[in-house]
Design a protein around this motif. Sequence first.
Motif, PDB file in Angstrom:
ATOM      1  N   LEU A 280      47.766  53.772  35.097  1.00 33.31           N
ATOM      2  CA  LEU A 280      48.493  52.594  35.575  1.00 33.31           C
ATOM      3  C   LEU A 280      47.569  51.398  35.385  1.00 33.31           C
ATOM      4  N   PRO A 281      48.012  50.331  34.726  1.00 31.22           N
ATOM      5  CA  PRO A 281      47.168  49.130  34.601  1.00 31.22           C
ATOM      6  C   PRO A 281      47.111  48.394  35.936  1.00 31.22           C
ATOM      7  N   TRP A 282      46.278  47.364  35.987  1.00 34.85           N
ATOM      8  CA  TRP A 282      46.249  46.547  37.205  1.00 34.85           C
ATOM      9  C   TRP A 282      47.663  46.066  37.534  1.00 34.85           C
TER      10      TRP A 282
ATOM     11  N   PRO B 184      36.463  43.359  39.697  1.00 33.27           N
ATOM     12  CA  PRO B 184      35.747  44.458  40.360  1.00 33.27           C
ATOM     13  C   PRO B 184      36.762  45.388  41.009  1.00 33.27           C
ATOM     14  N   GLY B 185      36.421  46.638  41.136  1.00 29.75           N
ATOM     15  CA  GLY B 185      37.342  47.585  41.746  1.00 29.75           C
ATOM     16  C   GLY B 185      36.590  48.673  42.485  1.00 29.75           C
ATOM     17  N   ALA B 186      37.218  49.210  43.518  1.00 27.91           N
ATOM     18  CA  ALA B 186      36.609  50.295  44.291  1.00 27.91           C
ATOM     19  C   ALA B 186      37.713  51.168  44.839  1.00 27.91           C
ATOM     20  N   GLY B 187      37.388  52.429  45.079  1.00 27.33           N
ATOM     21  CA  GLY B 187      38.368  53.336  45.647  1.00 27.33           C
ATOM     22  C   GLY B 187      37.961  54.786  45.504  1.00 27.33           C
ATOM     23  N   PRO B 188      38.874  55.701  45.862  1.00 29.20           N
ATOM     24  CA  PRO B 188      38.546  57.119  45.804  1.00 29.20           C
ATOM     25  C   PRO B 188      38.609  57.688  44.390  1.00 29.20           C
TER      26      PRO B 188
ATOM     27  N   ILE C  41      41.361  49.499  43.955  1.00 32.28           N
ATOM     28  CA  ILE C  41      41.974  48.265  44.426  1.00 32.28           C
ATOM     29  C   ILE C  41      41.032  47.117  44.126  1.00 32.28           C
ATOM     30  N   SER C  42      41.604  45.897  44.029  1.00 34.35           N
ATOM     31  CA  SER C  42      40.776  44.730  43.742  1.00 34.35           C
ATOM     32  C   SER C  42      41.469  43.470  44.240  1.00 34.35           C
ATOM     33  N   PRO C  43      40.712  42.512  44.721  1.00 34.37           N
ATOM     34  CA  PRO C  43      41.287  41.212  45.069  1.00 34.37           C
ATOM     35  C   PRO C  43      41.463  40.384  43.806  1.00 34.37           C
TER      36      PRO C  43
ATOM     37  N   GLN D  74      36.481  48.893  51.916  1.00 38.75           N
ATOM     38  CA  GLN D  74      36.247  47.455  52.033  1.00 38.75           C
ATOM     39  C   GLN D  74      35.453  47.026  50.812  1.00 38.75           C
ATOM     40  N   LEU D  75      35.953  46.049  50.061  1.00 41.94           N
ATOM     41  CA  LEU D  75      35.308  45.600  48.828  1.00 41.94           C
ATOM     42  C   LEU D  75      34.842  44.172  48.963  1.00 41.94           C
TER      43      LEU D  75
END
Length: 565
Positions: free
Chosen positions: A495-497, A450-454, A468-470, A415-416
Motif C-alpha cells: 500500500l503506498p502512502w 519519515p515512518g515508524a511502526g510494527p 505511519i507518518s505525519p 510515537q514518532l
Amino acid sequence: MPFFSKFPVLIFFLSILGLVSAQGKEPPKDNDSERQTFRLDVNLVTIGVRVTDRKSREVRGLTAGEFSIYEEGKLQRLSFFSEEEQPVSLVILLDKSGSMGESGKMGQAKVAALSLLGAGHAMNEICYMTFHHEVFRVVDFTADREHVRAAVNNTFGERGGSSPYDGIVEALNQLSRAKHSRQALVMITDGADQHSGHNLDEVIQAVQVSQAQVYLIGYFSPAEDEIFRRSGKTVTLISGQEIDNPRFVFKRLAEESGAECFFPKSESDLKQAIETIVRDLQHQYTLAYYQSQSNRDPGYRHIKVRISRGGVRVRARNGYRLSDSPEEMARRLKTAAVEQSSGQTSQLRVRPFESKVEQKDGRVIYREDFSSSTSGWPNKAGFSYDQGEYHISEEGTIAANGPWLTNIRAHVTVQLKTGESKGNKRQEIVTIGTPGSAGLSPIQGGEPLPGAGPVFRLNERGYYAFLISPFSGSPHLYFKLIRKDIHSNKTIDILPWTPGSVPQLSQTEQKKLSVTCQGDFIQLYVNDQLAATVHEETLKDGIIGMVLFGKGHAIFDDLVVEEIQ
C-alpha cells in the motif's frame, strides 16, 4: 537430568579384541596384523589424528614410535596405536529450516547425507537428526542404513528459524549413548544461529566434554557468506540483534574437536566436502593414553600431538574437559536437555523474551511493556529501554524479538518525533507511492516521509512493515504497508502512502497500530479503526518487531502479540 551429566568424559578403558594392553606393559607393536578396536569405558584418552604432507595428501605407514602426545606439556606414554579404520558412531544433523527448502539446497544436502551412508566401516552405527527452531531425533542409532536412507529421503524444508547450537548439543547428547569410542558429528546448514536456547560457550564446553569430532558444513548464500567473511566475530542482523559469526564459530568447534569445517559455494563443493569427511574418518590414526590419576580436578586439559618425521602436518583435537559432578555442571551451564518419547528434544533454558510469554487456551500470547531491559530487545546505540518505553533513534533500523508465529493479532503504541536521527547508519529507502486522494504529495522538502511502526512476519526472506507518518499541511495521518525482500534488498509497496481517517498526530501523541494476519489476509488498524485490508501471500510466518525509517525518533510501548488458531 542436566545434559552434561550424561556425556561420557573423554576417557576410555582399553579393551582390544585379541590383544590386552595395560599400564606397565608395552604398547601394541607396529606390525600387529590383527585389527584392533575399542570398547567404550572410562580410563583412556583417545585421539583421532590426521597426518598429511605439504600437498594435503594422506600420510600412511607411520609407526607408534613416531608419535608423541603431550598433556599440559608433559609427555604421555602411548598405550594404544592403530592406523586401521575404526568403526564410528555417526550423527548426521541436517538443517530443515524454510530457507533450505526455498533455496533448493535441501535436495543437495540430502544427497550429501545419503553419500555418508554408503561409505565407512561396515560396523558403523548412525543416528539421523534434523532441526529448524526445534531439534528432532528422527532415527536413533542403528546399523540399518536403509532405515536411515528412507528417513533422509522423507525430509523436507519446514517453516521456522534455525537453531544449530541446540542441534549440536543434542547430537552430542545422543553420542553419549553410542557404543563406539570413535565418534563423529556431521552438520549441514545454510544459516547462522538465531534461535537456540544454548549459547556458544555452552556448545564449546559440550564439544570439549564429548569425544566426538565435529564436522560443520556452512552452505551459505553468496551474499550472506560475503557478509560473514567481512565481519568480525559477531554479525548484526536486520532485527538489530547481534549473533555469532558462523565462520568463526565453525572453525572454533572443528579445531576444538580435531575435525574440519567447510563453506561450499556450489553443489560440487558440497560433494567434495563430504568426500573429504569420509576419507578423514577412514584414514585417521587412533592413539590413546591413560589420563593421569594424580590430577582429577575438573577442568580443561590441553593436548599436543607431535610426529618425529619432517614435512608433515598433524591435525588432532586441542584437548578435553573432565566432567564435573552433575550438580556443578548444572549450576555452571544453567541448562538442561530433556528427551521426549516422540524423539523431539526441547530446551529447558529460558530465552529472554519467554518471561513475557503465556499460554491461554492453547494459544501463545506475548506481552511486552518494556519495563525490563533483560527481555531480549536490542539495547545499544540507537536502541534503548527508557522508563517503560522502547526507543529507536537510528534511521533505517529494525528491532525484533519474541516467539516465531504464523497467524497473529498484534498491536503496539507508536510515537514518532521527526527530525535528526542518531548514528551514521545509511537510510534505508522506502519507495514513495502515488499521492493520496487529498492530492498532497507524501514528500517533505524533497525527502521521503519519515515512518515508524510494527514489523511482522520477519524471517530469513524478509518482513512486512506497517508505517505511519505525519505530513504537514494535511489534516490526516498517512499510513503505508511495505514488504522488504532481504535477498534482493528491494522494498515493495503493498500500500503506498495513503491518508487515513485518523487525524494528524502531534510530536507528543501516541497512536495505536494493530495488525491481524491470518493466512494471506492482512488487516491494518489505527486507533482500533480499520485502515486497510489486503491479501499478501509472500511471507507466511516469523517474529514481531518495530522499525524507524527516515530522520526521526520513534517510541514504542504496550506491545501485545496473540496467536490466532
